[in-house]
Design a protein around this motif. Structure first.
Motif, short mmCIF file in Angstrom:
data_model
loop_
_atom_site.label_atom_id
_atom_site.label_comp_id
_atom_site.label_asym_id
_atom_site.label_seq_id
_atom_site.Cartn_x
_atom_site.Cartn_y
_atom_site.Cartn_z
N HIS A 94 -0.63 4.12 0.79
CA HIS A 94 -1.34 5.04 1.68
C HIS A 94 -1.64 4.31 2.99
CE1 HIS A 94 -4.17 2.50 -0.28
NE2 HIS A 94 -5.26 3.10 0.15
N ALA B 189 0.81 -1.21 0.00
CA ALA B 189 0.00 0.00 0.00
C ALA B 189 0.84 1.26 0.00
CB ALA B 189 -0.92 -0.01 1.21
N HIS C 31 -2.85 1.43 -4.72
CA HIS C 31 -3.81 2.24 -3.96
C HIS C 31 -5.17 1.55 -4.07
CE1 HIS C 31 -6.64 5.38 -2.84
NE2 HIS C 31 -5.64 5.93 -2.17
N ASP D 62 0.92 10.26 -3.69
CA ASP D 62 1.32 9.04 -2.96
C ASP D 62 2.00 8.04 -3.89
OD1 ASP D 62 0.37 10.04 -0.61
OD2 ASP D 62 -1.51 8.88 -0.59
N PHE D 63 1.51 7.91 -5.13
CA PHE D 63 2.17 6.99 -6.07
C PHE D 63 3.61 7.46 -6.33
CE2 PHE D 63 -1.82 4.84 -7.40
CZ PHE D 63 -1.32 3.55 -7.48
N ARG E 58 3.33 -2.50 3.33
CA ARG E 58 3.16 -1.06 3.09
C ARG E 58 4.48 -0.42 2.69
NH1 ARG E 58 -1.74 0.65 4.57
NH2 ARG E 58 -2.91 -1.00 5.62
N TYR F 103 -8.82 -2.38 -7.99
CA TYR F 103 -8.23 -1.29 -7.22
C TYR F 103 -8.32 0.04 -7.95
CZ TYR F 103 -7.23 -5.61 -5.03
OH TYR F 103 -7.41 -6.85 -4.48
N THR F 104 -7.82 1.10 -7.30
CA THR F 104 -8.15 2.46 -7.72
C THR F 104 -7.77 2.75 -9.18
OG1 THR F 104 -7.78 3.07 -5.44
CG2 THR F 104 -7.95 4.88 -7.02
N ILE G 105 -3.67 10.95 -4.20
CA ILE G 105 -3.34 9.60 -4.70
C ILE G 105 -2.15 9.69 -5.66
CG2 ILE G 105 -4.17 7.64 -6.08
CD1 ILE G 105 -7.02 8.29 -4.96
N SER H 135 -4.53 3.65 4.54
CA SER H 135 -5.88 3.12 4.75
C SER H 135 -5.83 1.74 5.41
CB SER H 135 -6.56 3.02 3.38
OG SER H 135 -7.92 2.90 3.53
N SER I 263 4.17 3.17 2.57
CA SER I 263 3.45 4.43 2.60
C SER I 263 4.16 5.52 3.39
CB SER I 263 2.04 4.20 3.17
OG SER I 263 2.12 3.37 4.31
#
Ligand SMILES: Cc1cc2nc3c(=O)[nH]c(=O)nc-3n(C[C@H](O)[C@H](O)[C@H](O)COP(=O)(O)O)c2cc1C
Length: 476
Positions: A63, A61, A103, A130-131, A72, A154-155, A127, A65, A74
């Motif tokens: 982020h 991840a 994400h 964050d990437f 992670r 996913y997103t 987002i 969440s 993140s």
């Protein structure tokens, strides 16, 4: 010698020693804290020791969440673990190691799930940032590249989807609108890692849902991704929320419906059901002047099949997730011309179920209690049969009942081989015990069976006696 599968390939400066890839596979070996631990390191080192060319580390991840056990990347507190992981893989062999960064949106036990049309402009900017930051961390941690997870439920995949309901810059009514988020992310990632760091993408060749996109769109999506500067394309299919089977009290899970079944096709599917996607996508991007590698995955596990796909130019690299889980030494055994020692995946999908239930992902074919695949010891002696006719079979009421006497020596399990109507021999099952009911036979056809016992390292016994049955034809 398998010349194609063992050929090296260079991806934006990353020298991959052969054409085998372990695509990302969530292990559930990390805690909910998302830190790299020793079990995770051991899992990826086992692929390196097996000489897998390109190792994609499971989705992690970008982020904060909440989720079940998931790696992670993140924030900087995760860096130490990633540095250790990259170092350990590099110390084990010349395999290359690339993390998949993801994400995902919120899901709730009530069945509610957040969709991309609920994201504000600020959310989207966050987002994208964050990437970029996660890709930079991947580079700083010593990984050889980074893979953007733009597949499944996913997103990023939801922006590409024909189910995208946004009506702004990312408008789901046009392909160009659906592609814009990936373009924004790619630009940010490049700004963070530079032009000479490999950035790959995983995306869907087919959503495998009603009104989802198919190859008609994915050819064009691939072309745009190539134009945007991705360094490789790894294809998957399905794994969507839209057809997930909801279970009371559990958050929706994208691999429970038919599209989930297509993503990790089980034993009932024919082998290699998705290779035509890679072939068509490769043809499209090559024709337009892009020669970035295309990775095909989905029930590919025989060295001869992998070799043939590469030879015919249907893919540039071969992804094997479940096969390399059961036997990470596949490439090493192919190099040593000991293909017979490979433990073949039977696609029972126990690993898929473990993942779905947030349990540590192991393989049913490993010796009982093992947390990792056994090491390969070419010197181990294969199991042997005591009896000359260990296998017996009888047919009644549409079922062939097979039973066999146990082999002696180091025995991890038994592979059951079957030929239908004198056709190709296939492995239809792997069992730990001494019996199996074959319920997928058709009256009127001839069936031939034999079994082989295999040990920890994969060495197999000689085939047992062959049993042949001419099944009676009856329509009553
Ligand atoms: C337990 C498990 C976890 C998976 N996790 C991921 C993942 O994190 N990211 C991803 O892109 N695909 C994931 N996949 C899909 C695989 O990468 C692969 O595409 C799929 O299993 C089909 O390939 P195969 O037939 O060689 O197993 C997962 C598959 C399994 C079985």
């Amino acid at each position: 010698m398998r010349s194609h599968i063992l050929d090296p390939i260079t991806i934006n400066g990353m020298q991959v020693p052969n054409r085998t890839v372990v695509p990302a596979m969530v292990t559930r070996l990390s805690g909910e804290d998302g830190f790299v631990n020793q079990a995770i390191i051991d899992r990826y080192v086992s692929y390196a020791k097996g000489n897998v060319g390109l190792i994609i580390v499971e989705a992690m991840a970008i982020h904060n969440s909440k989720s079940g056990p998931l790696l992670r990347i993140s924030d900087d507190s995760f860096m130490e673990g990633h540095r250790k992981l990259a170092r350990a893989v590099h110390a084990a062999s010349d395999s290359k190691v690339v993390p998949q960064i993801i994400h995902f949106m919120k899901v709730a036990r009530s069945g509610w799930r957040q969709t991309i049309d609920m994201l504000s402009e600020d959310d989207i900017k966050g987002i994208i940032r964050d990437f970029g930051a996660a890709a930079k961390r991947a580079k700083d941690a010593g990984y050889d590249g980074v893979e953007l997870h733009s597949a499944h439920a996913y997103t990023l995949s939801s922006f590409l989807s024909r189910h995208n309901k946004r009506r702004d810059r990312y408008d789901g009514r046009s392909l160009e609108g659906r592609l814009r988020m990936f373009g924004d992310v790619m630009a940010e990632v490049r700004a963070n890692v530079g032009d000479d760091f490999p950035v790959g993408v995983r995306f869907l060749a087919d959503e495998m849902i009603k009104d989802g996109y198919t190859l008609e769109d994915s050819r064009l999506i691939a072309l745009r991704m190539a134009q945007l500067g991705v360094d490789y394309i790894s294809l998957s299919v399905g794994g969507k929320f839209e057809d997930a089977i909801l279970q009371e009290g559990l958050p929706p899970y994208p691999y429970t419906g038919y599209s989930g079944e297509r993503c990790m096709p089980g034993a009932s599917f024919p082998k290699m059901p998705h290779v035509h996607y890679a072939a068509a996508i490769k043809e499209m991007i090559n024709r337009k002047g892009y020669d970035i590698p295309v990775i095909s995955a989905g029930k590919i596990n025989a060295p001869a099949d992998a070799e043939q796909l590469l030879k015919e130019g249907k893919a540039d690299m071969i992804g094997m997730a479940r096969q390399l889980l059961v036997d990470p030494n596949w490439p090493k055994k192919v190099m040593a011309e000991r293909e017979d020692d490979i433990v073949p995946c039977v696609y029972c999908n126990v690993c898929k179920q473990l993942d779905e239930n947030f349990k540590e992902v192991t393989c049913f074919l490993w010796p009982k209690g093992y947390k990792q695949a056994p090491a390969y010891d070419p010197a181990l002696t294969p199991p042997t049969w005591d009896s000359e006719i260990p296998l017996q079979a009888e047919y009644a009421d549409g079922i062939v009942k097979l039973k066999w006497q146990r082999a002696t020596g180091d025995v991890s399990g038994y592979d059951l081989y079957r030929a239908e109507d004198n056709g190709d021999v296939k492995i239809i099952q792997a069992k730990k015990g001494g019996k199996f009911d074959d319920k997928s036979v058709l009256g009127g056809l001839k069936y031939s069976y034999y079994i082989r016992a295999y040990g920890k390292s994969g060495q197999s016994s000689a085939p047992s006696n062959m049993v042949e049955l001419d099944l009676p034809f009856s329509v009553s």
